[in-house]
Design an enzyme around this catalytic site. Structure first.
Site, mmCIF file in Angstrom:
data_model
loop_
_atom_site.group_PDB
_atom_site.id
_atom_site.type_symbol
_atom_site.label_atom_id
_atom_site.label_comp_id
_atom_site.label_asym_id
_atom_site.label_seq_id
_atom_site.Cartn_x
_atom_site.Cartn_y
_atom_site.Cartn_z
ATOM 1 N N GLY A 162 57.669 57.895 30.524
ATOM 2 C CA GLY A 162 59.110 58.079 30.605
ATOM 3 C C GLY A 162 59.822 57.279 29.529
ATOM 4 C CB CYS A 163 63.141 57.742 27.992
ATOM 5 S SG CYS A 163 64.153 58.014 29.463
ATOM 6 C CE1 TYR A 164 67.299 53.731 30.819
ATOM 7 C CE2 TYR A 164 66.750 55.279 32.562
ATOM 8 C CZ TYR A 164 67.693 54.675 31.762
ATOM 9 O OH TYR A 164 69.026 54.993 31.907
#
Length: 340
Positions: free
Chosen positions: A156-158
């Site tokens: 995921g991005c975070y």
């Protein structure tokens, strides 16, 4: 390579933000040929991607077509690699079918990221499919793909932003340090489907999912220790700026931290260690992660910037595919700009 020798691939979810970025990256990649692009929903008819993203008109006219399961035998004969930019449950259902057909799958959803099935159920609300082979978690700078894995889970991005800062120095933290991750994302992180609460006209900087976001267990898994994560939604289009706090052991110096980061990323062209806190403008529409740190007594503070749709999604997926096929990490990723 000639077009006959390139690696044939397909994108599912090509009408969404991350999917459109994948289409653009693969369209321009010297070693991949995008032969199929399937829309995120069952549209009635095929249409060029430029109908959804007019900025691609004259530059990329890849046809988006609806997906039907009876297309699978034909697809399996024509492509080798599939990228999934689909909702979590949709990927969980489709990925095993693609693997059974002999295709290599790079999955951008959260369907296979968590190694703990109970954590997955709590985070995503459905049972994780059981696969014969273990699924590697593809944080690109810390993954060593053999080139025979049937499925790779793209982070995921975070978690990408947090782990790229913390993993190289995790051994320098105090035993019971619980890093705090405050991160702000642009509204594209919520996806393309129209929602009032993610409209730029409605968004005011706000925390959400405090200590309950599904990316929190993914961060903890990637970093190897518990974290406290507070995401925020910002009134801007794209990018993530993360501020991270962690307690280092007594006697750890600025030079020790700098050396650890430099040694870890010496051969990683998409990580930039910067001397001033990064601005989102430095990374938006690029595949880079910019990392800055400052040590104040025993408190270590990171400022990390990535593009959520590129380094946090599509570009990392292509970076992993490059590694899978023994290509340079940055192949097909530089100087292209972005779609959204």
């Amino acid at each position: 390579m000639s077009k006959q020798e390139t690696i044939q691939c397909a994108v599912f979810g090509a009408s969404g933000y991350s999917g459109a970025e994948l289409v653009w990256l693969l369209h321009n990649h010297p070693e991949f040929t995008l032969t199929h692009a399937f829309s995120s929903s069952a549209r009635e008819k095929a249409e060029p991607i430029s109908a959804l993203y007019p900025q691609l008109s004259g530059r990329c006219e890849q046809i988006l077509q609806p997906w039907h399961s009876d297309l699978l035998p034909q697809l399996a004969q024509q492509v080798r690699v599939v990228f999934l930019a689909l909702p979590h449950e949709t990927s969980a259902e489709l990925a095993p079918q693609l693997i059974a057909a002999g295709l290599v799958v790079f999955d951008l959803s959260g369907a296979f990221r968590l190694s703990d099935a109970h954590q997955h159920l709590q985070a995503y609300g459905f049972k994780q499919p059981k696969l014969e082979a273990a699924v590697p978690y593809g944080l690109a700078e810390f993954t060593q793909l053999r080139g025979d894995e049937p499925l790779i889970a793209v982070p995921g991005c975070y978690p990408t932003a947090a782990a790229l800062a913390l993993r190289p120095i995790s051994h320098l933290l105090t035993q019971y340090s619980v890093p705090i991750v405050n991160a702000v994302s642009g509204v594209t992180g919520a996806g393309r489907k129209a929602q009032l609460h993610t409209s730029c006209a409605e968004v005011s900087l706000q925390a959400y999912g405090i200590a309950s976001h599904r990316h929190q267990p993914e961060m903890a898994q990637s970093i190897g220790r518990e974290v406290l994560f507070v995401p925020h939604l910002g009134n801007f289009k794209r990018g993530i700026l993360a501020t991270i706090y962690a307690q280092v052991q007594a006697g750890i110096s600025t030079a020790t931290i700098a050396d650890s980061l430099a040694a870890c990323y010496a051969d990683q062209p998409l990580i930039r260690l910067v001397d001033t806190p990064p601005k989102l403008a430095q990374v938006v529409a690029t595949p880079y992660c910019d990392i800055y740190f400052k040590l104040h007594e025993q408190q270590l503070i990171f400022s990390v910037a990535i593009d959520n749709l590129l380094k946090g999604a599509a570009a990392q997926a292509v970076q992993l595919a490059n590694q899978y096929f023994r290509l340079p990490a940055s192949a097909g990723l530089l100087n292209l700009g972005a779609v959204v």
